[in-house]
Design a protein around this motif. Sequence first.
Motif, short mmCIF file in Angstrom:
data_model
loop_
_atom_site.label_atom_id
_atom_site.label_comp_id
_atom_site.label_asym_id
_atom_site.label_seq_id
_atom_site.Cartn_x
_atom_site.Cartn_y
_atom_site.Cartn_z
N SER A 1 0.83 -1.21 0.00
CA SER A 1 0.00 0.00 0.00
C SER A 1 0.86 1.26 0.00
O SER A 1 0.62 2.20 -0.77
CB SER A 1 -0.92 -0.01 1.22
N LEU A 2 1.89 1.27 0.84
CA LEU A 2 2.79 2.42 0.90
C LEU A 2 3.60 2.57 -0.40
O LEU A 2 3.86 3.69 -0.85
CB LEU A 2 3.74 2.28 2.08
N TYR A 3 3.97 1.44 -0.98
CA TYR A 3 4.76 1.51 -2.22
C TYR A 3 3.93 2.08 -3.37
O TYR A 3 4.45 2.84 -4.19
CB TYR A 3 5.29 0.12 -2.58
N GLN A 4 2.67 1.73 -3.44
CA GLN A 4 1.81 2.27 -4.49
C GLN A 4 1.68 3.79 -4.34
O GLN A 4 1.62 4.52 -5.34
CB GLN A 4 0.43 1.61 -4.44
N LYS A 5 1.67 4.26 -3.10
CA LYS A 5 1.66 5.71 -2.88
C LYS A 5 2.96 6.34 -3.39
O LYS A 5 2.96 7.43 -3.96
CB LYS A 5 1.49 6.02 -1.39
N GLN A 6 4.08 5.62 -3.17
CA GLN A 6 5.36 6.13 -3.64
C GLN A 6 5.40 6.22 -5.15
O GLN A 6 5.99 7.15 -5.72
CB GLN A 6 6.49 5.23 -3.13
N LEU A 7 4.79 5.24 -5.83
CA LEU A 7 4.74 5.28 -7.29
C LEU A 7 3.96 6.50 -7.78
O LEU A 7 4.33 7.12 -8.78
CB LEU A 7 4.10 4.00 -7.83
N PRO B 1 13.88 3.11 -2.90
CA PRO B 1 13.62 1.77 -2.35
C PRO B 1 12.59 1.85 -1.24
O PRO B 1 12.91 1.67 -0.06
CB PRO B 1 15.00 1.35 -1.84
N ALA B 2 11.35 2.12 -1.61
CA ALA B 2 10.33 2.48 -0.64
C ALA B 2 9.51 1.30 -0.11
O ALA B 2 8.55 1.50 0.61
CB ALA B 2 9.37 3.50 -1.26
N PHE B 3 9.90 0.08 -0.50
CA PHE B 3 9.17 -1.09 -0.01
C PHE B 3 9.83 -1.60 1.26
O PHE B 3 11.06 -1.65 1.35
CB PHE B 3 9.15 -2.20 -1.06
N TYR C 1 21.09 -1.98 -5.65
CA TYR C 1 19.68 -2.13 -5.28
C TYR C 1 19.44 -3.54 -4.77
O TYR C 1 20.04 -4.51 -5.25
CB TYR C 1 18.77 -1.88 -6.49
N SER C 2 18.53 -3.63 -3.81
CA SER C 2 18.06 -4.93 -3.32
C SER C 2 16.55 -4.98 -3.50
O SER C 2 15.83 -4.07 -3.07
CB SER C 2 18.41 -5.11 -1.84
N PHE C 3 16.08 -6.04 -4.15
CA PHE C 3 14.67 -6.23 -4.42
C PHE C 3 14.19 -7.53 -3.77
O PHE C 3 14.90 -8.54 -3.78
CB PHE C 3 14.39 -6.36 -5.93
N ILE C 4 12.95 -7.51 -3.26
CA ILE C 4 12.28 -8.73 -2.84
C ILE C 4 11.21 -9.05 -3.88
O ILE C 4 10.55 -8.14 -4.41
CB ILE C 4 11.64 -8.59 -1.44
N ASN C 5 11.08 -10.32 -4.20
CA ASN C 5 10.05 -10.78 -5.13
C ASN C 5 8.79 -11.07 -4.33
O ASN C 5 8.76 -12.00 -3.53
CB ASN C 5 10.54 -12.03 -5.86
#
Length: 339
Positions: A80-86, A121-123, A325-329
């Motif tokens: 939810s927070l990441y969608q706001k960041q987008l 990296p807002a997630f 960058y570090s990403f989680i799937n």
Amino acid sequence: MSEFLSRSLPRPRVALAFGAMMLFSLSLFNASTIFSAVTNNRPHYNVNQDVCTGIEHLKQVQAETSTSNLVKNRLAKAESLYQKQLAHRDEFLSEHGYGKPGFSPWAKSDGRMPWWWYFQPAFNCPHDVERVGRVNDGGKWMCGMSVLERPSKKCVIYSLGVFDDSSFEAAMLERTDCEIWAFDASVDGIAGDAKGHPKIHFSKIFLGGEDRVDELGYVFKTLPTIMKENGHTWIDVLKMDIEGNEFQVMNNLMDAYEGKTLPFSQIQVELHLTSPDMGMDVAGFDRFKKWFERLEKFQLRPFWSELNLIPTLGSPTLLPGFCEYSFINVAGDHSLLHD
């Protein structure tokens, strides 16, 4: 007892009653013996112990369910927070004139930012976040080391590009029960801290966008090809530092898995804007934005980033074109999403 019987009963009846009592006592003895034999030949059940074991099992199931629900709730909140960041990204780009003449992906005042600011990296990783490896260029930001460190956890790590620093690989081997498959055609083997470890397997090849051998004899293979050769269907940690080829490699991987889940739990990758596939001008920014948004479409969420400023130290005019960058799937079903 015999005296009582002799006084109260005629003698024939005394003998009969006495015999009956002896038979009754004998039958009780036999029954007790048989019961003892039967119980000694079957598993012994301790009622109190079994009840306690059952309670402990129930507590474990409840704890696991509670943890799973906690992780799911954290993931939902993070998304939810990441969608706001987008949405903020789109607003920020619009404010800076993206798509219009005169737009610059770099800040006009000092040229240092805000390229990377557009891709925050807002997630939030739903587990612990830790930098693993040396404090210098070799360390990587990891999500859920506590999950990977569990004694029962077996995992697969792919390390693409090792060169002369294997502090990350050494730390992962020391702290987890993982095995590592490492690939780098620029060196002849693993150097540094992880050298000689029996659970690291090295191949002298490069990762590329297609399977080929170049004019110098270097072997390039795609990630799907390597996974098939090793018999792997899932990678728990994908570490990638391949000096600009990451864009082509990831594009190839996304092409191969179009409509499917990418086959790894998390990825630590250094992005190099100096790659011929990108560039640091407006056209390069357009390509990078589309590439980054494609990662997001595949449900990769950045939870950490770290600028590599080493290339800029030699000149104040050089732009910071390298960033870890570090990403989680967050797609699929793997341990970071429910443990």
